[in-house]
Design an enzyme around this catalytic site. Structure first.
Site, PDB file in Angstrom:
ATOM      1  N   CYS A  67      -1.721 -14.908  23.128  1.00 40.90           N
ATOM      2  CA  CYS A  67      -2.700 -15.745  23.833  1.00 40.90           C
ATOM      3  C   CYS A  67      -4.003 -14.991  24.038  1.00 40.90           C
ATOM      4  CB  CYS A  67      -2.134 -16.211  25.175  1.00 40.90           C
ATOM      5  SG  CYS A  67      -1.688 -14.868  26.301  1.00 40.90           S
ATOM      6  N   GLN A  98       4.750 -23.117  27.723  1.00 48.24           N
ATOM      7  CA  GLN A  98       3.600 -23.407  26.877  1.00 48.24           C
ATOM      8  C   GLN A  98       2.873 -24.627  27.438  1.00 48.24           C
ATOM      9  OE1 GLN A  98       2.409 -21.486  24.588  1.00 48.24           O
ATOM     10  NE2 GLN A  98       4.134 -20.070  24.422  1.00 48.24           N
ATOM     11  N   GLU A 122      13.916  -9.970  28.181  1.00 50.00           N
ATOM     12  CA  GLU A 122      12.908 -10.519  29.112  1.00 50.00           C
ATOM     13  C   GLU A 122      12.903  -9.712  30.402  1.00 50.00           C
ATOM     14  OE1 GLU A 122      10.168 -12.214  31.243  1.00 50.00           O
ATOM     15  OE2 GLU A 122      10.425 -12.693  29.113  1.00 50.00           O
TER      16      GLU A 122
END
Length: 386
Positions: free
Chosen positions: A344, A229, A274
């Protein structure tokens, strides 16, 4: 004359009758000749490089109008899908807090590129970079001039626990002199790590101790140029929203888990999926003493099935900018009662939100986050329930 009523997605001010004006803030006046007369929300840009530098598009907005811009981006995207939502006050990251950035260097110039151009704006000041990153700009300019690499250089800077992690993407001259100059630079500026990528992947040339980033109180190995981030403040706002959205859940599925920004911050048993191998391995190693199971899984090609999702009390979803159409299709039909969605990209989020709402989910609230200070880039966290 017309009043500027809002700022468009790319940063232009817009009047009620649809006229556009660059570097205009809400409350400014646009004359018939195209001149912008500053209003109450128009501030003097703090940086000499604005508006040429592509690192910022909105330095002329005061905090109130910038926060409103972030929220409006989200509300407009949702409205285009026929959705209304409870938007919370925008969480803004302060100036000079950006802890990761990619700069370009060539021919004695170093900095961000000009908006919609490849031209480098030579950085002499910066009001978004963390001071620990900006202090290296001058020395890096000198290093690149000394090494004279072939073509343009990409410089990826990340602030890690041990200091600045620097990845240099360039074709460097062969020989001992260049290697010694790189090592001397890393030592002189107390870098956490200096890696070189000449087209075959990052190779660490300097790393006195393993480089980590602390997430949820746990040090995690930091792969070169890994996603993080942009600011610590932005991360804290997103983590707080995710913790609230999943409060009380005993088991949570964290999808697109990355290095574990959310998985390591949750007081629950967490399954973390992931697709990037380096990030997965780093999280797996860091989670050895926690109730956290990790899986290397491409969620675009192999999303969690409805049966798998139904095992969890809550889901955390933090996909790339394109969203998660394949995984959303499974979540729509799942019986899991809560979903924390971090995004985002307001447009892909709104598209996925529409699919979820049509599948029986309810959008409870959205937390806008402006961690890319003075840019048009917008982040958010939202809670869905059913």
């Amino acid at each position: 004359m017309s009043l500027i009523v809002r700022v468009a997605a790319r940063g232009d001010g817009i009047t009620a009758d649809g006229r556009h004006a660059a570097s205009a803030a809400p409350g400014d006046t646009l004359t018939d000749t195209g001149e912008v007369i500053p209003g109450p929300h128009h501030q003097p840009p703090p940086c000499r490089h604005f508006p040429e530098c592509g690192g910022c598009q909105l330095q002329h907005l005061d905090d109130d109008s910038y926060a409103a811009f972030v929220a409006d981006r989200i509300a407009t995207a949702l409205a285009a899908q026929g959705i209304e939502a409870d938007l919370r006050p925008t969480a803004l990251s302060p100036p000079r807090t950006r802890r990761r950035a990619t700069l370009h260097a060539e021919g004695g110039l170093i900095g961000f590129t000009e908006q919609a151009s490849h031209r480098i704006v030579d950085m002499r000041e910066c009001h978004v970079l963390h001071p620990a990153l900006f202090v290296l700009v001058g020395p890096l300019r000198a290093l690149v001039q000394r090494l004279r690499p072939k073509g343009r250089v990409e410089l990826h800077l990340t602030l890690a626990d041990q200091g600045v992690d620097l990845l240099v993407k360039a074709t460097l001259p062969p020989g001992l002199a260049a290697a010694e100059a790189i090592t001397a630079f890393a030592q002189a500026h107390a870098l956490a790590r200096l890696s070189i990528d000449e087209g075959y992947g990052p190779e660490a040339r300097w790393e006195p101790q393993p480089v980590t980033v602390t997430l949820g109180g746990t040090p995690v190995a930091l792969p070169s140029a890994a996603f993080l981030q942009a600011t610590a403040e932005g991360e804290a706002a997103l983590v707080a929203a995710v913790r609230e959205a999943t409060a009380g859940a005993a088991t949570v599925a964290d999808l697109f888990a990355g290095l574990g920004t959310f998985a390591l911050a949750l007081p629950a048993k967490v399954y973390a999926a992931e697709g990037a191998r380096d990030a997965h391995l780093a999280l797996k190693a860091a989670s050895a003493q926690r109730p956290l199971f990790t899986e290397h899984r491409d969620l675009f090609r192999r999303p969690l099935t409805v049966a798998e999702l139904d095992r969890f009390d809550a889901i955390v979803l933090d996909p790339p900018r394109a969203g998660a159409r394949e995984q959303i299709a499974k979540i729509e039909a799942a019986k899991t009662p809560r979903l924390a969605y971090v995004s985002c990209n307001p447009s892909s989020f709104a598209r996925d939100a529409k699919a979820l709402c049509e599948g029986g989910w309810r959008l409870d609230w959205v937390q806008p986050v402006g961690q890319f200070r003075w840019s048009t880039h917008v982040e958010l966290a939202a809670r869905f329930s059913r």
